[in-house]
Write an enzyme that holds these catalytic residues in place. Sequence first.
Site, PDB file in Angstrom:
ATOM      1  N   LYS A 228      -1.765   6.264  -4.278  1.00 12.60           N
ATOM      2  CA  LYS A 228      -1.367   7.353  -3.379  1.00 12.60           C
ATOM      3  C   LYS A 228      -0.539   6.851  -2.195  1.00 12.60           C
ATOM      4  O   LYS A 228       0.483   7.472  -1.853  1.00 12.60           O
ATOM      5  CB  LYS A 228      -2.629   8.068  -2.890  1.00 12.60           C
ATOM      6  CG  LYS A 228      -2.388   9.403  -2.234  1.00 12.60           C
ATOM      7  CD  LYS A 228      -3.724  10.114  -2.022  1.00 12.60           C
ATOM      8  CE  LYS A 228      -4.724   9.112  -1.492  1.00 12.60           C
ATOM      9  NZ  LYS A 228      -5.979   9.646  -1.069  1.00 12.60           N
TER      10      LYS A 228
ATOM     11  N   ALA B 265     -12.895   8.452   4.917  1.00 14.71           N
ATOM     12  CA  ALA B 265     -12.598   9.741   4.300  1.00 14.71           C
ATOM     13  C   ALA B 265     -13.857  10.454   3.835  1.00 14.71           C
ATOM     14  O   ALA B 265     -13.793  11.583   3.366  1.00 14.71           O
ATOM     15  CB  ALA B 265     -11.643   9.547   3.131  1.00 14.71           C
TER      16      ALA B 265
ATOM     17  N   TRP C 124       6.702   2.070  -7.552  1.00 17.10           N
ATOM     18  CA  TRP C 124       6.332   0.664  -7.465  1.00 17.10           C
ATOM     19  C   TRP C 124       7.485  -0.214  -7.938  1.00 17.10           C
ATOM     20  O   TRP C 124       7.931  -1.102  -7.237  1.00 17.10           O
ATOM     21  CB  TRP C 124       5.074   0.394  -8.315  1.00 17.10           C
ATOM     22  CG  TRP C 124       4.359  -0.880  -7.934  1.00 17.10           C
ATOM     23  CD1 TRP C 124       3.278  -0.989  -7.129  1.00 17.10           C
ATOM     24  CD2 TRP C 124       4.693  -2.214  -8.346  1.00 17.10           C
ATOM     25  NE1 TRP C 124       2.919  -2.307  -6.990  1.00 17.10           N
ATOM     26  CE2 TRP C 124       3.766  -3.085  -7.719  1.00 17.10           C
ATOM     27  CE3 TRP C 124       5.698  -2.765  -9.156  1.00 17.10           C
ATOM     28  CZ2 TRP C 124       3.805  -4.470  -7.894  1.00 17.10           C
ATOM     29  CZ3 TRP C 124       5.734  -4.154  -9.327  1.00 17.10           C
ATOM     30  CH2 TRP C 124       4.796  -4.989  -8.709  1.00 17.10           C
TER      31      TRP C 124
ATOM     32  N   LYS D 146     -10.029  -5.519  -1.535  1.00 16.03           N
ATOM     33  CA  LYS D 146      -8.748  -4.864  -1.677  1.00 16.03           C
ATOM     34  C   LYS D 146      -7.536  -5.755  -1.594  1.00 16.03           C
ATOM     35  O   LYS D 146      -6.517  -5.464  -2.182  1.00 16.03           O
ATOM     36  CB  LYS D 146      -8.586  -3.826  -0.555  1.00 16.03           C
ATOM     37  CG  LYS D 146      -9.311  -2.542  -0.796  1.00 16.03           C
ATOM     38  CD  LYS D 146      -9.035  -1.576   0.340  1.00 16.03           C
ATOM     39  CE  LYS D 146      -7.977  -0.579  -0.035  1.00 16.03           C
ATOM     40  NZ  LYS D 146      -7.918   0.533   0.939  1.00 16.03           N
TER      41      LYS D 146
ATOM     42  N   ARG E 290      -2.353   5.969   7.552  1.00 18.96           N
ATOM     43  CA  ARG E 290      -3.460   5.259   8.193  1.00 18.96           C
ATOM     44  C   ARG E 290      -3.205   3.766   8.307  1.00 18.96           C
ATOM     45  O   ARG E 290      -2.490   3.187   7.489  1.00 18.96           O
ATOM     46  CB  ARG E 290      -4.740   5.454   7.355  1.00 18.96           C
ATOM     47  CG  ARG E 290      -5.363   6.799   7.516  1.00 18.96           C
ATOM     48  CD  ARG E 290      -6.568   6.931   6.621  1.00 18.96           C
ATOM     49  NE  ARG E 290      -6.187   6.985   5.217  1.00 18.96           N
ATOM     50  CZ  ARG E 290      -7.048   7.013   4.218  1.00 18.96           C
ATOM     51  NH1 ARG E 290      -8.346   6.976   4.456  1.00 18.96           N
ATOM     52  NH2 ARG E 290      -6.627   7.088   2.976  1.00 18.96           N
TER      53      ARG E 290
ATOM     54  N   PHE F 132       3.067   4.002 -14.500  1.00 22.27           N
ATOM     55  CA  PHE F 132       2.543   2.644 -14.630  1.00 22.27           C
ATOM     56  C   PHE F 132       3.178   1.995 -15.858  1.00 22.27           C
ATOM     57  O   PHE F 132       3.603   2.674 -16.793  1.00 22.27           O
ATOM     58  CB  PHE F 132       1.025   2.677 -14.815  1.00 22.27           C
ATOM     59  CG  PHE F 132       0.264   2.700 -13.508  1.00 22.27           C
ATOM     60  CD1 PHE F 132       0.527   3.672 -12.567  1.00 22.27           C
ATOM     61  CD2 PHE F 132      -0.711   1.749 -13.248  1.00 22.27           C
ATOM     62  CE1 PHE F 132      -0.171   3.700 -11.368  1.00 22.27           C
ATOM     63  CE2 PHE F 132      -1.417   1.774 -12.053  1.00 22.27           C
ATOM     64  CZ  PHE F 132      -1.145   2.738 -11.119  1.00 22.27           C
TER      65      PHE F 132
ATOM     66  N   THR G 211       1.232   4.096  -2.049  1.00 18.98           N
ATOM     67  CA  THR G 211       2.504   3.655  -2.601  1.00 18.98           C
ATOM     68  C   THR G 211       3.413   4.851  -2.819  1.00 18.98           C
ATOM     69  O   THR G 211       4.610   4.823  -2.497  1.00 18.98           O
ATOM     70  CB  THR G 211       2.251   2.911  -3.936  1.00 18.98           C
ATOM     71  OG1 THR G 211       1.290   1.883  -3.701  1.00 18.98           O
ATOM     72  CG2 THR G 211       3.521   2.319  -4.499  1.00 18.98           C
TER      73      THR G 211
ATOM     74  N   PHE H  41      -8.858   9.953  -0.372  1.00 20.43           N
ATOM     75  CA  PHE H  41      -9.526  10.398  -1.594  1.00 20.43           C
ATOM     76  C   PHE H  41      -8.745  11.505  -2.315  1.00 20.43           C
ATOM     77  O   PHE H  41      -7.539  11.643  -2.134  1.00 20.43           O
ATOM     78  CB  PHE H  41     -10.952  10.864  -1.295  1.00 20.43           C
ATOM     79  CG  PHE H  41     -11.876   9.775  -0.798  1.00 20.43           C
ATOM     80  CD1 PHE H  41     -11.671   8.441  -1.137  1.00 20.43           C
ATOM     81  CD2 PHE H  41     -12.964  10.083   0.006  1.00 20.43           C
ATOM     82  CE1 PHE H  41     -12.524   7.451  -0.695  1.00 20.43           C
ATOM     83  CE2 PHE H  41     -13.825   9.087   0.454  1.00 20.43           C
ATOM     84  CZ  PHE H  41     -13.600   7.777   0.109  1.00 20.43           C
TER      85      PHE H  41
END
Lengths: 571, 571
Positions: free
Chosen positions: B85, B287, B423, B119, B108, B395, B87, B315
Amino acid sequence: MTATASTPSAPHPGSPLPNDLEIARAATLRPIAQIAEEVGIPEDALELYGRYKAKIDVGRLPDADRHGQVVLVTAISPTPAGEGKSTLTVGLADSLARAGKRTMIAIREPSLGPILGMKGGATGGGKSQVLPMEDINLHFTGDFHAITAANNALCALIDNHIFQGNALGIDPRRVTFKRVMDMNDRSLRQIVIGLGGAAQGVPREAGFDITVASEVMAVFCLASSVTDLKERLGRITFGYTYDRRPLTVAELGAGGVMAMLLKDAIKPNLVQTIAGTPALVHGGPFANIAHGCNSALATTTARRLADIVVTEAGFGADLGAEKFLDIKSRAADVAPSAVVVVATVRALKMHGGVAVDALKTPDVGALERGFANLARHVENVRKFGLEPVVAVNAFVSDAPEELDAVVRLCREAGVRVAVADVWGRGGGGDGGDDLAREVLAALEHPGTAHPLYPLELSVEEKILTVVREVYRGAAVEFSEAATKTLKQVHDNGWDGFPVCMAKTQYSFSDDPSLLGAPEGFIVHVRELWPRTGAGFIVAVTGSLMTMPGLPKVPAAMRMDLDEDGQVVGLF
Amino acid sequence: MTATASTPSAPHPGSPLPNDLEIARAATLRPIAQIAEEVGIPEDALELYGRYKAKIDVGRLPDADRHGQVVLVTAISPTPAGEGKSTLTVGLADSLARAGKRTMIAIREPSLGPILGMKGGATGGGKSQVLPMEDINLHFTGDFHAITAANNALCALIDNHIFQGNALGIDPRRVTFKRVMDMNDRSLRQIVIGLGGAAQGVPREAGFDITVASEVMAVFCLASSVTDLKERLGRITFGYTYDRRPLTVAELGAGGVMAMLLKDAIKPNLVQTIAGTPALVHGGPFANIAHGCNSALATTTARRLADIVVTEAGFGADLGAEKFLDIKSRAADVAPSAVVVVATVRALKMHGGVAVDALKTPDVGALERGFANLARHVENVRKFGLEPVVAVNAFVSDAPEELDAVVRLCREAGVRVAVADVWGRGGGGDGGDDLAREVLAALEHPGTAHPLYPLELSVEEKILTVVREVYRGAAVEFSEAATKTLKQVHDNGWDGFPVCMAKTQYSFSDDPSLLGAPEGFIVHVRELWPRTGAGFIVAVTGSLMTMPGLPKVPAAMRMDLDEDGQVVGLF
């Protein structure tokens, strides 16, 4: 914590004094980029943090042909009367700059905890301040937060290692490395963590220190480069195995991430004084369980950029100057050429037996008695191969005959002396001209600084040497615990480290009520704390507070932000 | 925490992919001062933090004639497959800028804890990243550290108040406000503090949350001005008296110092994407127990500077978008004109019953079954008066027939859709051109956003409305504790607050294993947490983690700093 001047000098005695925040606000700052350019810092080595703060990427500085002389500012044994050492450091540098010398300051960053507790701001005072005081006193460029994060990342990794199977065999009862917070929070001194069942960790006793007491802070301030920083971090002993083998950060594999978290913090911060003198304000370890002065990188960087670097050591000369010469000067190329010992009439009278509420009454007799404290610090400085200059920091309440008496006593003792009014008139004014003259004269014939003891002595002998030579105590008594740790230090091959004395700053002895120049006392070493990353063995005498508490009415209660986003009550 | 793309698209499927840090390093950044100038930020409103980060002093911005349209990026219910999201948010903004639109991003700031945990970095991915990724992912401009300090200053003042006589009558067993640390440190979840005797505080049970879970973070992100920030901080309920009266920060007198500690943090941070699009990266509340999007000030500031503001909610749309419209849009002028719902072939297949290790096999049937999850989020968005656009984040592993199937299903459902390769090709390339076209078309006929429920409903009714209308549950079951708190909420006059649902992000229900589009289930409200400063009542369903732990091998273990001071292993 360093005592600061509580009733400084001012142009109109008796008139309501402006507070430090008001004086700081009235000052006109120049863009820090302009200051940097004048100092010879290339643009690509400067990282601005707003208009008036910058970090210096030391790796991008040109090779230096300069190698500035270091002037170390230290003091008599502090008293509640206040000595104003930081104020004098700033004022002296301003005076040296005013005398045409290319001068830079290297001092510690203040810790937020004490600022919210008792102190208010801690960036000098009156006309001798580093600016912007609101920023430096609060988060500044985030260095202490980065140090906190690096420290606490290690702690999280330690407890996670124990939780995830404990392959290293860490004894949870013998984790010596504590979490830190830059806050005065007594409730966190002794805690039990990992409660709540098998999913929440492994219960053990733990605690928080204040960030400035972290070994990461000491490592940060002694590191001479990124490589040295990483090596020192890796060498930190964080605890012991069940069979008492020391465990290092490198064995846990946590040194890399800790260094990464310090990547920007390690760059010295450039700011300016009210008078426009460039100042590196960087790092700030405790002066008891650590060595108590700004980062080695800040001092060596200042030497590359200026002809005179005025720097400061924590507490009195028995602690700050001794550690500067026995710890910091061994780790980095910062040996001083001259030492300034700050004294005040008020403090000398306290050493002569006057109570804090009777200090306003002139009392030359008490001052003469209290002079013994100053005289001994002067003698001690000479033991390190250096010639001291006494700076009498003038206060409103000082009577002329008292100031005259200190000067006379110093002259009789054959030591350079000058009265300075750095709070009221400032070093940018003429408040420090006499002092600057004396310091420059001393720098004409710089001493050859040397440590007090060779590293080859045993830890026990090193402690005894400091106690006998500097404190003038008769002997050292080691507690059972300390004796046990002495053996452990030896068995682990840590004999070669210098010692870092954690002693009350108020007395040469370990009894804070013994003012003046006591002798023949016994120093009691209660515990030894090996700090293998920083590279010293802390000798703890008396009781020691590594997490301060807040007073009944904390300074924080008067602090606020007004509608324009301006800080209120930070003084 | 937001799931991020784990196996994103790339130009040469099968070839070793460069990691995000490598791609970020290869990008050429422009000085942030130049970006700021192009956006119309006057020089005296810009506070540089190094060359590529700056804070904006919003008070110094010229009065705006612009009032940019807000595009809210949300997603289907997240799965371990990753939706990407952030990205997509970055890539979409780059594409809109490429289409000639004056565009800004508002997202954020990442939290350090999870970065050191699982992460790695969290600033977008591939060619759609905000830069400098090393800085943003680590301390950035210190905002989270300032929030941590403000939070913990309050805690120190609370425990000090209890220790110093407890004039307010704080019940130590009912202090609800917890200390925080920006670290994944499970051992601090449940602790006992104040041990060690009468001088060390008053023993009580306590705990640490991660900083992003602090109510100070939520307050920070909902405040519309410094004045509003101070008022909200003052309204925080930190605990209760022995007779259960709620106690606020204002009563303790701690709001001023907390605001002061946030004076710089509250200024939005300006950075840029790889493609040079300006981005405000500011604030980052959880969130679940908070509303999960960047600061209101960042979003409203971006609206003053750009014609389109692309922002993101945490989320899936059931949580993030609902809270954006029911909480954030009521507090600040940020109502969206269009909503983008991000989906991936992989995630839809998981919602259709495919296991995570079988996702590489094309399976149009599973995808069609899983489409129900997307369809419901689309329907839900319309309930807020807004027309969604579906973004299919491509993807490497997606089969052409799968991508075609999603597009077909969307068209059949009458919703705008585009496939984006943000991406691999990036929004600065042509990877998001189709999506930008659809979003611009949607913005031509902007919806009129409205909240789901009026504030006049009781808290119980508000929860029921969200559960029935958004989640499609049949009913809500309140635990005994929650029922008790409902009464307390009513008695304390807190009925008027919106609700903040703390529910698993993986399912519309409170059971994370119920993927797809379940209905008829019961939602169990275990606890209610009044957050009177932030201005919402958290409804806790299922189990909730407010302090994450580290995995067996934390991401931190691969992180390092090389000899040149460059970050290693942050991806």
